[in-house]
Design a protein around this motif. Structure first.
Motif, PDB file in Angstrom:
ATOM      1  N   VAL A  33     -85.424 -11.702   0.629  1.00 16.08           N
ATOM      2  CA  VAL A  33     -86.434 -11.285  -0.439  1.00 16.08           C
ATOM      3  C   VAL A  33     -87.241 -12.553  -0.878  1.00 16.08           C
ATOM      4  O   VAL A  33     -88.458 -12.258  -0.958  1.00 16.08           O
ATOM      5  N   ALA A  34     -86.708 -13.703  -0.950  1.00 20.94           N
ATOM      6  CA  ALA A  34     -87.438 -14.786  -1.376  1.00 20.94           C
ATOM      7  C   ALA A  34     -88.654 -15.096  -0.435  1.00 20.94           C
ATOM      8  O   ALA A  34     -89.796 -15.485  -0.608  1.00 20.94           O
ATOM      9  N   ALA A  35     -88.207 -14.978   0.812  1.00 23.58           N
ATOM     10  CA  ALA A  35     -89.476 -15.119   2.158  1.00 23.58           C
ATOM     11  C   ALA A  35     -90.530 -14.222   1.854  1.00 23.58           C
ATOM     12  O   ALA A  35     -91.481 -14.125   1.831  1.00 23.58           O
ATOM     13  N   ALA A  36     -90.054 -12.995   1.477  1.00 23.70           N
ATOM     14  CA  ALA A  36     -91.089 -11.964   1.370  1.00 23.70           C
ATOM     15  C   ALA A  36     -91.899 -11.908   0.083  1.00 23.70           C
ATOM     16  O   ALA A  36     -92.991 -11.661   0.256  1.00 23.70           O
ATOM     17  N   GLN A  40     -96.188 -12.573  -0.046  1.00 19.48           N
ATOM     18  CA  GLN A  40     -97.053 -11.894  -0.647  1.00 19.48           C
ATOM     19  C   GLN A  40     -97.781 -12.632  -1.897  1.00 19.48           C
ATOM     20  O   GLN A  40     -98.867 -12.462  -2.059  1.00 19.48           O
ATOM     21  N   ILE A  41     -97.211 -13.629  -2.319  1.00 14.49           N
ATOM     22  CA  ILE A  41     -98.015 -14.592  -3.249  1.00 14.49           C
ATOM     23  C   ILE A  41     -99.072 -15.280  -2.573  1.00 14.49           C
ATOM     24  O   ILE A  41     -99.960 -15.376  -3.056  1.00 14.49           O
ATOM     25  N   GLU A  42     -98.684 -15.647  -1.271  1.00 13.47           N
ATOM     26  CA  GLU A  42     -99.948 -16.301  -0.167  1.00 13.47           C
ATOM     27  C   GLU A  42    -100.898 -15.173  -0.301  1.00 13.47           C
ATOM     28  O   GLU A  42    -102.038 -15.505  -0.286  1.00 13.47           O
ATOM     29  N   ARG A  43    -100.757 -13.981   0.175  1.00 12.70           N
ATOM     30  CA  ARG A  43    -101.483 -13.225   0.386  1.00 12.70           C
ATOM     31  C   ARG A  43    -102.345 -12.888  -1.015  1.00 12.70           C
ATOM     32  O   ARG A  43    -103.787 -12.784  -0.824  1.00 12.70           O
ATOM     33  N   ASP A  44    -101.689 -12.857  -2.223  1.00 12.44           N
ATOM     34  CA  ASP A  44    -102.260 -12.704  -3.456  1.00 12.44           C
ATOM     35  C   ASP A  44    -103.399 -13.749  -3.518  1.00 12.44           C
ATOM     36  O   ASP A  44    -104.463 -13.437  -3.959  1.00 12.44           O
ATOM     37  N   ASN A  45    -102.874 -15.084  -3.348  1.00 11.27           N
ATOM     38  CA  ASN A  45    -103.606 -16.150  -3.547  1.00 11.27           C
ATOM     39  C   ASN A  45    -105.045 -15.896  -2.721  1.00 11.27           C
ATOM     40  O   ASN A  45    -106.162 -16.425  -3.100  1.00 11.27           O
ATOM     41  N   LEU A  46    -104.652 -15.871  -1.438  1.00 21.76           N
ATOM     42  CA  LEU A  46    -105.892 -15.558  -0.387  1.00 21.76           C
ATOM     43  C   LEU A  46    -106.873 -14.617  -0.746  1.00 21.76           C
ATOM     44  O   LEU A  46    -107.937 -14.688  -0.862  1.00 21.76           O
TER      45      LEU A  46
END
Length: 83
Positions: A33-36, A40-46
């Motif tokens: 879950v932490a990796a997922a 998602q945070i990386e995608r949101d930032n991008l």
């Protein structure tokens, strides 16, 4: 993940939790879950960066987007072939 951890309670559909437990394997559900969430945070930032860039410079065309995808695929092939 070498950062300090905390314990949290989350709610999710049971079938998703069970699938995540299975896929988490020896690392466990928490690591999965932490990796997922990190992805998602990386995608949101991008997405935020893309919005800022498009606000300043206008949207990227399909042709520009495809050219960048082609460059990325080429770079990945070179990296893979060099290994």
């Amino acid at each position: 993940m070498s950062e300090p951890t905390g314990k949290y309670s989350i709610t999710m559909p049971r079938d998703i939790a069970e699938a995540a437990k299975t896929r988490g394997g020896p690392s466990g559900l928490s690591a999965y879950v932490a990796a997922a969430v990190a992805r998602q945070i990386e995608r949101d930032n991008l997405n935020e960066l893309i919005q800022v860039g498009e606000a300043e410079h206008g949207p990227i065309s399909q042709e520009e987007s495809q050219a960048l995808r082609d460059q990325l695929h080429h770079a990945r092939r070179q990296t893979r072939d060099a290994a």
